[in-house]
Scaffold this motif. Structure first.
Motif, PDB file in Angstrom:
ATOM      1  N   GLU A  66       9.529   9.919  -2.453  1.00  9.84           N
ATOM      2  CA  GLU A  66      10.121  10.405  -1.227  1.00  9.84           C
ATOM      3  C   GLU A  66      11.376  11.242  -1.433  1.00  9.84           C
ATOM      4  N   VAL A 125       2.859   2.549   6.575  1.00  9.68           N
ATOM      5  CA  VAL A 125       2.555   3.658   5.682  1.00  9.68           C
ATOM      6  C   VAL A 125       1.396   3.272   4.780  1.00  9.68           C
ATOM      7  N   GLN A 126       0.433   4.154   4.665  1.00  6.71           N
ATOM      8  CA  GLN A 126      -0.632   3.938   3.688  1.00  6.71           C
ATOM      9  C   GLN A 126      -0.124   4.388   2.326  1.00  6.71           C
ATOM     10  N   HIS A 127      -0.003   3.451   1.401  1.00  5.91           N
ATOM     11  CA  HIS A 127       0.477   3.815   0.073  1.00  5.91           C
ATOM     12  C   HIS A 127      -0.481   4.770  -0.603  1.00  5.91           C
ATOM     13  N   ASP A 128       0.091   5.587  -1.434  1.00  3.02           N
ATOM     14  CA  ASP A 128      -0.657   6.607  -2.127  1.00  3.02           C
ATOM     15  C   ASP A 128      -0.666   6.267  -3.610  1.00  3.02           C
ATOM     16  N   LEU A 129      -1.868   6.231  -4.179  1.00  2.95           N
ATOM     17  CA  LEU A 129      -1.982   5.907  -5.602  1.00  2.95           C
ATOM     18  C   LEU A 129      -1.324   6.944  -6.486  1.00  2.95           C
ATOM     19  N   LEU A 130      -1.362   8.184  -6.046  1.00  2.00           N
ATOM     20  CA  LEU A 130      -1.035   9.252  -6.983  1.00  2.00           C
ATOM     21  C   LEU A 130       0.407   9.700  -6.933  1.00  2.00           C
ATOM     22  N   MET A 147      -5.037   0.696  -2.377  1.00  2.00           N
ATOM     23  CA  MET A 147      -3.597   0.647  -2.141  1.00  2.00           C
ATOM     24  C   MET A 147      -3.334  -0.071  -0.820  1.00  2.00           C
ATOM     25  N   PRO A 148      -2.306  -0.892  -0.802  1.00  2.00           N
ATOM     26  CA  PRO A 148      -1.970  -1.599   0.436  1.00  2.00           C
ATOM     27  C   PRO A 148      -1.206  -0.684   1.387  1.00  2.00           C
ATOM     28  N   ILE A 149      -0.935  -1.200   2.553  1.00  2.00           N
ATOM     29  CA  ILE A 149      -0.061  -0.500   3.478  1.00  2.00           C
ATOM     30  C   ILE A 149       1.323  -1.167   3.402  1.00  2.00           C
ATOM     31  N   ARG A 150       2.312  -0.433   3.852  1.00  2.00           N
ATOM     32  CA  ARG A 150       3.673  -0.974   3.898  1.00  2.00           C
ATOM     33  C   ARG A 150       4.193  -0.737   5.302  1.00  2.00           C
ATOM     34  N   SER A 171       3.020   8.202  -7.402  1.00  2.00           N
ATOM     35  CA  SER A 171       3.767   7.694  -8.542  1.00  2.00           C
ATOM     36  C   SER A 171       3.305   8.369  -9.821  1.00  2.00           C
ATOM     37  N   ASP A 214       5.192   8.767   5.081  1.00  2.00           N
ATOM     38  CA  ASP A 214       6.555   9.192   5.376  1.00  2.00           C
ATOM     39  C   ASP A 214       7.159   9.857   4.138  1.00  2.00           C
ATOM     40  N   GLY A 252       6.960   2.700  -2.667  1.00  2.00           N
ATOM     41  CA  GLY A 252       6.603   3.933  -1.983  1.00  2.00           C
ATOM     42  C   GLY A 252       7.740   4.919  -1.967  1.00  2.00           C
ATOM     43  N   GLU A 253       8.913   4.462  -2.369  1.00  2.00           N
ATOM     44  CA  GLU A 253      10.059   5.370  -2.323  1.00  2.00           C
ATOM     45  C   GLU A 253       9.987   6.397  -3.435  1.00  2.00           C
ATOM     46  N   MET A 313       3.194  -4.657  -2.809  1.00  2.00           N
ATOM     47  CA  MET A 313       3.221  -3.204  -2.770  1.00  2.00           C
ATOM     48  C   MET A 313       2.236  -2.589  -3.758  1.00  2.00           C
ATOM     49  N   LYS A 314       1.761  -3.383  -4.699  1.00  2.00           N
ATOM     50  CA  LYS A 314       0.871  -2.824  -5.719  1.00  2.00           C
ATOM     51  C   LYS A 314      -0.579  -2.990  -5.296  1.00  2.00           C
ATOM     52  N   ARG A 373      -7.074   9.053  -3.335  1.00  2.00           N
ATOM     53  CA  ARG A 373      -5.635   8.785  -3.418  1.00  2.00           C
ATOM     54  C   ARG A 373      -5.262   7.455  -2.789  1.00  2.00           C
ATOM     55  N   TYR A 374      -6.148   6.858  -2.015  1.00  2.00           N
ATOM     56  CA  TYR A 374      -5.801   5.587  -1.398  1.00  2.00           C
ATOM     57  C   TYR A 374      -6.567   4.447  -2.055  1.00  2.00           C
ATOM     58  N   SER A 429       2.060   1.884  -9.268  1.00  2.00           N
ATOM     59  CA  SER A 429       2.195   2.604  -8.004  1.00  2.00           C
ATOM     60  C   SER A 429       3.491   2.203  -7.363  1.00  2.00           C
ATOM     61  N   GLY A 430       3.768   0.964  -7.439  1.00  2.00           N
ATOM     62  CA  GLY A 430       5.058   0.403  -7.088  1.00  2.00           C
ATOM     63  C   GLY A 430       5.596   0.840  -5.757  1.00  2.00           C
TER      64      GLY A 430
END
Lengths: 377, 481
Positions: B378, B351-356, A371-374, B358, B315, B374-375, A347-348, A171-172, B371-372
């Motif tokens: 949420e 926050v570690q973005h999550d691929l899935l 995936m990056p961090i935000r 989205s 988050d 992170g909101e 973000m991508k 997932r990451y 993936s765009g």
């Protein structure tokens, strides 16, 4: 039962079959290794209802028969024997192993209680063992380890004619590798989700076998995969459930910025800078102007930064990653240079691919997406 | 930080805060006992007015006991929107004194006057600052505040306690031990019933008694960290700084139910709602977290806590929900749950973005956006929490007109949980003809409203049908900010 084997042949066969034996078997007989002797062939088998292993070797069989003995003990013994022929003889309650002047007597387990091994599904095609092991290793770095998300602990194998596509994600990040193979039918298609740990192990131990036969399900039983090569056969249950739907669309279609960097120096830099990145906190990367600047740590904590040359095409971009996710991808490429492509937003995900020179274009063979961090604010 | 020589630490505590706001806004209750808290069968008292305290009603007392001690009090469910608004005004007043304000709750804060622009911080000058503050707060909010000032946090807090109600106490530098030593050990921070019990067995009752023990003895008795800190505090050494950034270690939400819950679907819905609330609070404070914890108290008061840690912080409400629901599955809920809580700890600011996330939420047809933001995962319409409801404070559900449809699902949960009427005692309402007022009582399909506000004399009481279309709860009523 009575047969004789060369010590090295025995040790190899036992070590390979015993490696998947459960350390805490649900049923006592599952700790056993099954020996079958017949017609100049000795077969060793193990099974824990998830993974089965079977290897057949040539031997002098004086008296055909079957016995079940403790696999761990047999493996320990086989490893320690002197380089001389090993003789097995069994009656109903024990097996006697003789090698030179060494002699072991092992108690047998009730072979009639041992489950029947699953049949190897019918072959789907063959693939070069080394290529397959490399491909499996490359995608396995991205496989999940969270048992609460069982489908992500698998490697997805997709067959479409002459192409096999392997994929894994936690997932990451997502790793995908395509290889060509020889299917039994040119129009063959199929999909299987195999536990990553099992597949890595099986592919690694079959790498030296030359061609490896892949058997994906078949008409009879859809929940198994079989791999065979060099007299070794292994089957594994498949993981139930759906993997990432339509995963190919996770790869961005538009590329704004591409960076090409020498991998070894990048790996070294990430490792150095990450020394101050506690608890998987991010390493920040800023690409632009012929260089990449790496930073980690912030505020009152320890900080580190480092710059290294990079060929950057497109607008500069700054983003951040979990350093181990970055390193996993970079180290799986197996090429001297990395091709990192970004979209126009940090973000991508970044797509990491291997190239052979700073001028090179990546092949689509292996792609690693992270995936990056935000920063949450 | 060195020990202070000026009484520059100020502690402010609003007097019977929730009850005071109710008495301000409900003129007919002024001078009468008012009790704010959970009104359900298992509710506890949040605040009792001084009139009610005369009957022995105290904070944290079971509401049933409060009712028997003071049957004639007004029992109100609380209007947290109103309390927050008053609190904000008070905190603004504190910020005019110093940039360094450490809020402890809605009605309590420390101020470091040394960090502000005050030339003179002698006891006399601080007394002046404190009195001006008290009168400004009263002028701005009509509630009264007690203020204490001293050279340390411990003593400033003791001073404000001595000042109550509606007073000011400055402890002169040099007299700290004279004040501190006769007091019960319980005044020291970190001394609860358990520690007090332990030292009482050695005949230690006052802080002075404690100061006669060596640090070594205290460490033996209470452990390294606790013993050492108490030994220092008992001797008046308290150089803890006033800190405006109270680093929170976790963010959590919990709720006690009126009756034990066994129904799995309801428990899951509840956990989902709490997870959304936790995610909102994380977002509001700019945090993310790696560890999700589920707390459950069983019918027999056994409290279980289960947690799971992610590889990277999140988050996202759906992620927190997913993990919390999985943790719920590990608990045997068949005998009934009386309290549930969801929390996130291991806080980070990234926050570690999550691929899935989205992929799961996007339309299957959309293939361009990968993936765009992170909101994406949420906030989903279906997951939204009812208003600004704060579970855990015995706060009522939101009733009323216009919002009903959109919140039907939430209200169903509330109904199943608390079996409450939409008209909760104390809540603000508006009648098209009679204007603003508050719910005096309800039941049997009727609701009784007293029409008065902070700016009117005590007003008349009228009774309506509970579904009277002329009666509505204004948007800012029970809960919202």
């Amino acid at each position: 039962m009575k047969f004789r084997l060369e010590r090295d042949v025995l040790a190899d066969a036992v070590a390979w079959t015993a490696r998947t034996l459960p350390s805490r078997p649900t049923v006592p007989v599952l700790a056993g290794l099954r020996l079958d002797a017949s017609d100049g062939t000795v077969t060793f088998s193990s099974f824990d209802y998830e993974v089965s292993g079977r290897v057949s070797v040539e031997g002098e069989v004086a008296d055909p028969g079957t016995a079940l003995i403790s696999g761990k003990l047999l493996a320990d013994i086989a490893r320690s024997l002197p380089a001389k022929p090993v003789e097995f003889s069994a009656d109903s309650s024990k097996v006697v192993i003789t090698c030179g002047s060494a002699r072991f007597t092992l108690v047998t387990l009730p072979v009639e209680e041992y489950p029947e091994l699953p049949q190897l599904p019918s072959a789907s095609g063959t693939v070069d063992g080394t290529t397959f092991a490399e491909a499996v290793g490359q995608v396995a770095v991205a496989a999940g380890r969270d048992d609460m998300l069982p489908t992500l602990t698998g490697i997805r194998i997709e067959i479409d004619g002459e192409t096999v596509t392997l994929g894994a994600t936690d997932r990451y990040r997502l790793a995908v590798r395509e290889i060509t193979w020889n299917p039994v039918r040119p129009d063959l298609t199929g999909v299987a989700l195999v536990p990553a740990r099992t597949l890595v192990d099986a592919a690694k131990t079959l790498a030296s076998a030359g061609d490896v036969t892949l058997a994906l399900g078949g008409e009879s039983d859809d929940s198994l995969i079989g791999l065979a090569g060099g007299g070794r056969h292994t089957t594994s249950r498949l993981i139930d459930g759906e993997w990432v739907p339509n995963y190919r669309r996770l790869f961005p279609t538009e590329i704004a910025t591409v960076a090409r960097i020498e991998i070894d120096s990048l790996v070294d830099s990430v490792k150095r800078v990450a020394l101050v990145a506690e608890r998987n906190t991010p390493v920040r990367l800023a690409f632009g102007d012929g260089q990449l600047v790496l930073e980690a740590g912030s505020g009152e904590d320890a900080q580190a930064s480092e710059a290294l040359p990079a060929q950057v095409d497109g607008p500069g971009i700054a983003t951040g990653f979990n350093p181990s996710y970055l390193l996993d991808g970079l180290q799986a490429l197996g090429t001297p240079f990395v091709h990192m492509s970004f979209t126009d937003t940090p973000m991508k995900p970044v797509v990491i691919q291997g190239i052979d020179s700073l001028e090179g274009e990546p092949s689509s063979g292996y792609r690693y997406l992270a995936m990056p961090i935000r920063l949450s604010s | 930080m060195t020990a202070r020589t000026d009484p520059s630490v100020l502690h402010l505590d609003l007097d019977a805060f929730f009850a005071a706001v109710e008495q301000r806004d409900k003129p007919s209750l002024r001078g009468r006992p008012v009790i704010v808290g959970g009104l359900g069968p298992r509710g506890v008292v949040s605040t009792a007015s001084y009139e009610a305290r005369d009957f022995g009603v105290r904070s944290a007392m079971p509401m049933s006991e409060a009712r028997s001690r003071c049957p004639n009090a007004a029992f109100l469910a609380g209007r947290f929107g109103a309390y927050r608004a008053v609190s904000r005004t008070v905190m603004e007043q504190l910020h005019t004194l110093s940039p360094l304000v450490e809020p402890l709750s809605l009605d309590e804060a420390f101020v470091d006057l040394a960090a502000g622009e005050h030339d003179d911080l002698s006891a006399t000058a601080v007394r002046g600052i404190g009195e001006r503050l008290r009168s400004n707060i009263h002028a701005a909010t009509s509630v009264t505040a007690s203020v204490g000032a001293a050279t340390s946090k411990t003593l400033a807090k003791i001073a404000s306690e001595k000042a109550k109600p509606d007073g000011l106490v400055v402890i002169e530098p040099g007299t700290e031990l004279d004040v501190l030593h006769p007091m019960s050990v319980r005044v020291l921070p970190g001394v609860g019933p358990a520690t007090a019990d332990r030292v009482a067995r050695l005949g230690i009752k006052t802080v002075g008694d404690l100061a006669t023990m060596s640090e070594h003895e205290l460490v033996d008795l209470l452990g390294e960290a606790h013993g050492r800190s108490l030994s220092r505090l008992a001797r008046g050494y308290d150089d803890r700084p006033v800190s405006s950034e109270r680093a929170s270690k976790s963010i959590s939400v919990e709720d006690t139910f009126d009756h034990d819950i066994t129904e799995p679907a309801l428990l899951t819905a509840l956990v989902n709602r709490m997870a959304s609330k936790v995610a909102e609070r994380l977002a509001a404070s700019g945090h993310s977290g790696r560890t999700v914890t589920l707390k459950a108290r069983l019918h027999d008061f056994t409290t279980l806590s289960r947690s799971v840690t992610l590889p990277g912080p999140t988050d996202a409400a759906r992620e927190i929900s997913r993990l919390a629901v999985q943790l719920l599955d590990e608990i045997d809920t068949s005998s009934g749950i009386r309290l549930l809580g969801v929390g996130v700890s291991g806080l980070s600011d990234w926050v570690q973005h999550d691929l899935l996330s989205s992929v799961d939420t996007d339309d299957a047809g959309r293939s361009d956006d990968v993936s765009g933001n992170g909101e994406a995962g949420e906030r989903e319409p279906g997951e939204h929490v009812a208003g600004e409801r704060r579970p855990g404070v015995g706060e009522p559900g939101v009733g009323g007109s216009g919002e009903r449809g959109a919140r039907e699902r939430d209200i169903d949960i509330d109904a199943a949980l608390h079996r409450q009427h939409p008209w909760v005692p104390g809540m603000d309402v508006v009648h098209t003809q009679y204007g603003p007022g508050w719910v005096w009582g309800s039941g049997l399909g009727r609701v009784t409203v007293r029409f008065e506000t902070a700016d009117t004399p005590p007003g008349p009481v009228r009774t309506f049908a509970a579904d009277d279309p002329d009666l509505a709860a204004p948007d800012n009523s029970t809960t919202s900010e």
